[in-house]
Design a protein around this motif. Structure first.
Motif, PDB file in Angstrom:
ATOM      1  N   VAL A 282       0.855  -1.183   0.000  1.00  0.00           N
ATOM      2  CA  VAL A 282       0.000   0.000   0.000  1.00  0.00           C
ATOM      3  C   VAL A 282       0.893   1.236   0.000  1.00  0.00           C
ATOM      4  CG1 VAL A 282      -1.796   1.272   1.244  1.00  0.00           C
ATOM      5  CG2 VAL A 282      -1.801  -1.249   1.276  1.00  0.00           C
ATOM      6  N   PHE A 283       0.541   2.192  -0.853  1.00  0.00           N
ATOM      7  CA  PHE A 283       1.289   3.449  -0.938  1.00  0.00           C
ATOM      8  C   PHE A 283       0.350   4.631  -0.706  1.00  0.00           C
ATOM      9  CE2 PHE A 283       4.238   0.669  -2.925  1.00  0.00           C
ATOM     10  CZ  PHE A 283       5.475   1.296  -2.983  1.00  0.00           C
ATOM     11  N   ILE A 284       0.876   5.690  -0.063  1.00  0.00           N
ATOM     12  CA  ILE A 284       0.230   6.998  -0.008  1.00  0.00           C
ATOM     13  C   ILE A 284       1.040   7.904  -0.930  1.00  0.00           C
ATOM     14  CG2 ILE A 284      -0.575   8.879   1.448  1.00  0.00           C
ATOM     15  CD1 ILE A 284      -1.755   6.204   2.257  1.00  0.00           C
ATOM     16  N   ASN A 285       0.436   8.390  -2.003  1.00  0.00           N
ATOM     17  CA  ASN A 285       1.204   9.008  -3.077  1.00  0.00           C
ATOM     18  C   ASN A 285       2.314   8.028  -3.475  1.00  0.00           C
ATOM     19  OD1 ASN A 285      -0.413  11.276  -3.294  1.00  0.00           O
ATOM     20  ND2 ASN A 285       0.840  12.520  -1.903  1.00  0.00           N
ATOM     21  N   ASP A 286       3.576   8.410  -3.334  1.00  0.00           N
ATOM     22  CA  ASP A 286       4.662   7.498  -3.702  1.00  0.00           C
ATOM     23  C   ASP A 286       5.409   6.963  -2.484  1.00  0.00           C
ATOM     24  OD1 ASP A 286       4.272   7.643  -6.485  1.00  0.00           O
ATOM     25  OD2 ASP A 286       5.298   9.581  -6.543  1.00  0.00           O
ATOM     26  N   ARG A 287       4.781   7.066  -1.309  1.00  0.00           N
ATOM     27  CA  ARG A 287       5.418   6.584  -0.080  1.00  0.00           C
ATOM     28  C   ARG A 287       4.785   5.267   0.352  1.00  0.00           C
ATOM     29  NH1 ARG A 287       5.769  11.276   4.316  1.00  0.00           N
ATOM     30  NH2 ARG A 287       7.072   9.660   5.305  1.00  0.00           N
ATOM     31  N   GLU A 288       5.602   4.258   0.474  1.00  0.00           N
ATOM     32  CA  GLU A 288       5.116   2.937   0.850  1.00  0.00           C
ATOM     33  C   GLU A 288       4.827   2.866   2.336  1.00  0.00           C
ATOM     34  OE1 GLU A 288       6.783  -1.657   1.126  1.00  0.00           O
ATOM     35  OE2 GLU A 288       7.816  -0.190  -0.161  1.00  0.00           O
ATOM     36  N   VAL A 289       3.709   2.252   2.691  1.00  0.00           N
ATOM     37  CA  VAL A 289       3.452   1.920   4.087  1.00  0.00           C
ATOM     38  C   VAL A 289       4.363   0.738   4.417  1.00  0.00           C
ATOM     39  CG1 VAL A 289       1.739   1.248   5.808  1.00  0.00           C
ATOM     40  CG2 VAL A 289       1.059   2.672   3.864  1.00  0.00           C
ATOM     41  N   PRO A 290       5.345   0.942   5.309  1.00  0.00           N
ATOM     42  CA  PRO A 290       6.448  -0.024   5.441  1.00  0.00           C
ATOM     43  C   PRO A 290       6.098  -1.269   6.250  1.00  0.00           C
ATOM     44  CG  PRO A 290       6.785   1.791   6.957  1.00  0.00           C
ATOM     45  CD  PRO A 290       5.539   2.116   6.182  1.00  0.00           C
ATOM     46  N   VAL A 291       5.451  -2.217   5.596  1.00  0.00           N
ATOM     47  CA  VAL A 291       5.264  -3.535   6.218  1.00  0.00           C
ATOM     48  C   VAL A 291       5.663  -4.587   5.191  1.00  0.00           C
ATOM     49  CG1 VAL A 291       3.401  -2.796   7.758  1.00  0.00           C
ATOM     50  CG2 VAL A 291       2.844  -3.757   5.523  1.00  0.00           C
ATOM     51  N   SER A 292       6.108  -5.729   5.647  1.00  0.00           N
ATOM     52  CA  SER A 292       6.493  -6.816   4.766  1.00  0.00           C
ATOM     53  C   SER A 292       5.250  -7.381   4.076  1.00  0.00           C
ATOM     54  CB  SER A 292       7.179  -7.926   5.567  1.00  0.00           C
ATOM     55  OG  SER A 292       7.272  -9.104   4.795  1.00  0.00           O
ATOM     56  N   PRO A 293       5.349  -7.775   2.792  1.00  0.00           N
ATOM     57  CA  PRO A 293       4.199  -8.406   2.121  1.00  0.00           C
ATOM     58  C   PRO A 293       3.671  -9.626   2.867  1.00  0.00           C
ATOM     59  CG  PRO A 293       5.885  -7.828   0.522  1.00  0.00           C
ATOM     60  CD  PRO A 293       6.484  -7.572   1.891  1.00  0.00           C
ATOM     61  N   SER A 294       4.535 -10.305   3.616  1.00  0.00           N
ATOM     62  CA  SER A 294       4.087 -11.484   4.366  1.00  0.00           C
ATOM     63  C   SER A 294       3.107 -11.112   5.472  1.00  0.00           C
ATOM     64  CB  SER A 294       5.293 -12.220   4.960  1.00  0.00           C
ATOM     65  OG  SER A 294       5.976 -11.394   5.906  1.00  0.00           O
ATOM     66  N   TRP A 295       3.106  -9.833   5.852  1.00  0.00           N
ATOM     67  CA  TRP A 295       2.186  -9.370   6.899  1.00  0.00           C
ATOM     68  C   TRP A 295       0.733  -9.605   6.498  1.00  0.00           C
ATOM     69  CZ3 TRP A 295      -1.655  -5.796   8.034  1.00  0.00           C
ATOM     70  CH2 TRP A 295      -1.806  -5.457   9.388  1.00  0.00           C
ATOM     71  N   TRP A 296       0.452  -9.606   5.161  1.00  0.00           N
ATOM     72  CA  TRP A 296      -0.920  -9.750   4.666  1.00  0.00           C
ATOM     73  C   TRP A 296      -1.340 -11.203   4.500  1.00  0.00           C
ATOM     74  CZ3 TRP A 296      -3.655  -5.439   4.720  1.00  0.00           C
ATOM     75  CH2 TRP A 296      -3.005  -4.213   4.575  1.00  0.00           C
ATOM     76  N   LYS A 297      -0.452 -12.133   4.666  1.00  0.00           N
ATOM     77  CA  LYS A 297      -0.786 -13.528   4.406  1.00  0.00           C
ATOM     78  C   LYS A 297      -1.688 -14.081   5.507  1.00  0.00           C
ATOM     79  CE  LYS A 297       3.419 -14.587   1.779  1.00  0.00           C
ATOM     80  NZ  LYS A 297       2.688 -14.766   0.509  1.00  0.00           N
ATOM     81  N   PHE A 298      -2.380 -15.184   5.184  1.00  0.00           N
ATOM     82  CA  PHE A 298      -3.210 -15.852   6.175  1.00  0.00           C
ATOM     83  C   PHE A 298      -2.359 -16.336   7.342  1.00  0.00           C
ATOM     84  CE2 PHE A 298      -6.069 -17.069   2.441  1.00  0.00           C
ATOM     85  CZ  PHE A 298      -6.975 -16.051   2.714  1.00  0.00           C
ATOM     86  N   LYS A 299      -2.919 -16.235   8.538  1.00  0.00           N
ATOM     87  CA  LYS A 299      -2.265 -16.774   9.718  1.00  0.00           C
ATOM     88  C   LYS A 299      -2.502 -18.290   9.789  1.00  0.00           C
ATOM     89  CE  LYS A 299      -1.424 -12.476  10.961  1.00  0.00           C
ATOM     90  NZ  LYS A 299      -1.998 -11.754   9.809  1.00  0.00           N
ATOM     91  N   SER A 300      -1.910 -18.929  10.775  1.00  0.00           N
ATOM     92  CA  SER A 300      -2.051 -20.377  10.904  1.00  0.00           C
ATOM     93  C   SER A 300      -3.504 -20.795  11.140  1.00  0.00           C
ATOM     94  CB  SER A 300      -1.175 -20.897  12.045  1.00  0.00           C
ATOM     95  OG  SER A 300      -1.541 -20.269  13.279  1.00  0.00           O
ATOM     96  N   ASP A 301      -4.304 -19.905  11.755  1.00  0.00           N
ATOM     97  CA  ASP A 301      -5.710 -20.212  11.984  1.00  0.00           C
ATOM     98  C   ASP A 301      -6.598 -19.712  10.855  1.00  0.00           C
ATOM     99  OD1 ASP A 301      -5.635 -17.490  12.352  1.00  0.00           O
ATOM    100  OD2 ASP A 301      -6.496 -17.501  14.369  1.00  0.00           O
ATOM    101  N   MET A 302      -5.985 -19.294   9.736  1.00  0.00           N
ATOM    102  CA  MET A 302      -6.655 -18.760   8.552  1.00  0.00           C
ATOM    103  C   MET A 302      -7.274 -17.388   8.793  1.00  0.00           C
ATOM    104  SD  MET A 302      -5.716 -20.906   6.416  1.00  0.00           S
ATOM    105  CE  MET A 302      -6.523 -20.323   4.931  1.00  0.00           C
ATOM    106  N   GLY A 303      -6.858 -16.714   9.867  1.00  0.00           N
ATOM    107  CA  GLY A 303      -7.207 -15.308  10.049  1.00  0.00           C
ATOM    108  C   GLY A 303      -6.299 -14.452   9.186  1.00  0.00           C
ATOM    109  N   GLY A 304      -6.479 -13.139   9.262  1.00  0.00           N
ATOM    110  CA  GLY A 304      -5.666 -12.228   8.468  1.00  0.00           C
ATOM    111  C   GLY A 304      -6.158 -12.114   7.042  1.00  0.00           C
ATOM    112  N   GLY A 305      -5.340 -11.504   6.181  1.00  0.00           N
ATOM    113  CA  GLY A 305      -5.706 -11.311   4.786  1.00  0.00           C
ATOM    114  C   GLY A 305      -6.646 -10.133   4.592  1.00  0.00           C
TER     115      GLY A 305
END
Length: 433
Positions: A282-305
């Motif tokens: 995710v970017f605001i203008n050309d500034r990235e919100v600094p989180v790893s892409p893995s942060w968006w992946k499903f958790k072990s309990d299938m939460g997240g995303g």
């Protein structure tokens, strides 16, 4: 000359289209001004999102919430923002059904009633339709979904009965049937569909009089959702902007848009009816919100995303992410004074210029899967900012859950093409007009 059967293509499937409206077309006359209408929209969005969170958390072992949520894992309805027009039965009774991408059952009120809520359109009466049929527990190659505790086979008359509980003491009961619907937009083509004939609605004050039931558009592979019944892999819709007052179209088997931006649809085995997308950065203008892409992946309990939901008005982001997102957004706003939101709903609001000049806010860029032009959804102005009681507020909200919901403020006026064969959801900006 012989033909290779493997190279023969099936003929194109006929398209089916419904007219779609935002619910404010029917309800705006009940409110004294735009702000009160907007606050009602906010309340609906909060109720929908909270209910959705309770359903997802209950399936992940939240215990105490279980009694408040549907017994069925694919029933997510709790308010909705858009309706589709149906012409039902041999009498072609015109009803509006709330669109719900989170559930898999199509149902409407079905007279003669035991306890139906008052609706603005004529009540469909199954006894007056010559094409109405009750579907037994194992009839017409359909089976009663008895693996789902919301459904059971009545052993006395072999009706497939359902009892759906939505929370807030809202409940609908009925049986599975089928009837013919007519498409005004497709040369009055007809098709027989399976639906829930709802006879008993408890908590009727929580149902909306302008709609007669729910149009389940979930991606579950069961036999009841409309995409499953139409047996095609394309579903497209353009949801009108909230204040346009115009209609748009929900179609099956066809999409008229070029699919400029595409996300992958991700399968979540705990919630197979929901449309999760592969949010990457995710970017605001050309500034990235600094989180790893893995942060968006499903958790072990299938939460997240991140999931897309037609019933949630504003995009909801996990609080930790939202704090950074909000900080960058505020830094990118130039020379516009901040203001407090009178309703305390939003935390990042701005005043109008005393001179009344135009305000320009940062853009938000959502990338799906990778960073390139074909995976970027560019959100500007009314898809980023909402005008609320004289101030302009960031139309994203933080909450205390680990998953995100991409809401309809961000997707209003955007052409959406769901392709189950390619497992993609495509976005085309300003496609409704």
């Amino acid at each position: 000359m012989s033909l290779d059967p493997a190279k023969l293509h099936d003929p194109p499937m006929p398209s089916y289209s419904f007219t779609v409206y935002h619910r404010d077309v029917f309800e705006k006359s009940k409110f004294k001004d735009y702000d009160s209408l907007h606050e009602n929209r906010l309340a609906r969005s909060h109720a929908r999102a909270s209910h959705l969170a309770s359903v997802l958390k209950s399936q992940n072992g939240a215990g105490e919430m279980l009694e408040l949520v549907p017994k069925s894992t694919d029933t997510i309805y709790r308010n909705g923002e858009y309706v589709a027009t149906f012409l039902i039965g041999t009498q072609m009774i015109k009803n509006y059904l709330l669109i719900d991408t989170g559930s898999d059952l199509v149902w409407w009120q079905c007279g003669p009633c035991e306890a139906c809520y008052k609706q603005d359109q004529p009540l469909y009466d199954s006894t007056a339709s010559k094409t109405f049929r009750i579907i037994g527990c194992n009839k017409y190659a359909l089976r009663c979904r008895t693996v789902d505790p919301a459904f059971h086979c009545n052993q006395e008359n072999f009706e497939c009965r359902y009892d759906l509980v939505y929370g807030d003491h809202v409940q609908t009961k009925g049986f599975i049937a089928d009837d013919v619907i007519t498409f005004n937009l497709d040369d009055h083509r007809t098709i027989r569909i399976t639906f829930g004939c709802s006879k008993d609605q408890t908590g009727e004050k929580n149902f909306s009089a302008f709609s007669a039931g729910i149009l389940g558009l979930g991606r579950g592979d069961g036999q009841y959702s409309l995409p499953s019944q139409f047996r095609g892999h394309i579903m497209s819709m353009c949801l009108p902007t909230f204040n346009s007052g115009k209609g748009s179209v929900l179609s099956f088997h066809t999409s008229k848009w070029p699919r400029a931006t595409s996300a992958k649809l991700l399968f979540n085995y705990k919630f197979p009816s929901l449309y999760y997308v592969n949010i990457y950065k995710v970017f605001i203008n050309d500034r990235e919100v600094p989180v790893s892409p893995s942060w968006w992946k499903f958790k072990s309990d299938m939460g997240g995303g991140m999931l897309v939901d037609t019933g949630t008005t504003f995009t909801l982001l996990p609080h930790d992410f939202y704090i950074v997102f909000r900080y960058l957004f505020r830094e990118e706003v130039r020379d516009i004074p901040m203001a407090e939101d009178p309703s305390n709903t939003f935390d990042t609001c701005y005043k109008e210029y005393p001179s009344g000049g135009n305000l320009y806010f940062p853009v938000v860029k959502l990338y799906f899967g990778s960073i390139n032009s074909s995976t970027m959804l560019l959100l500007t102005q009314e898809r980023v900012i909402v005008n609320h009681r004289g101030v302009y507020c960031l139309a994203f909200v933080g909450w205390d859950y680990d998953f995100s919901i991409l809401g309809m403020t961000q997707l209003q006026g955007v052409g959406l093409t769901f392709d189950s064969s390619a497992s993609t959801l495509s976005f085309d900006i300003d496609a409704c007009d």
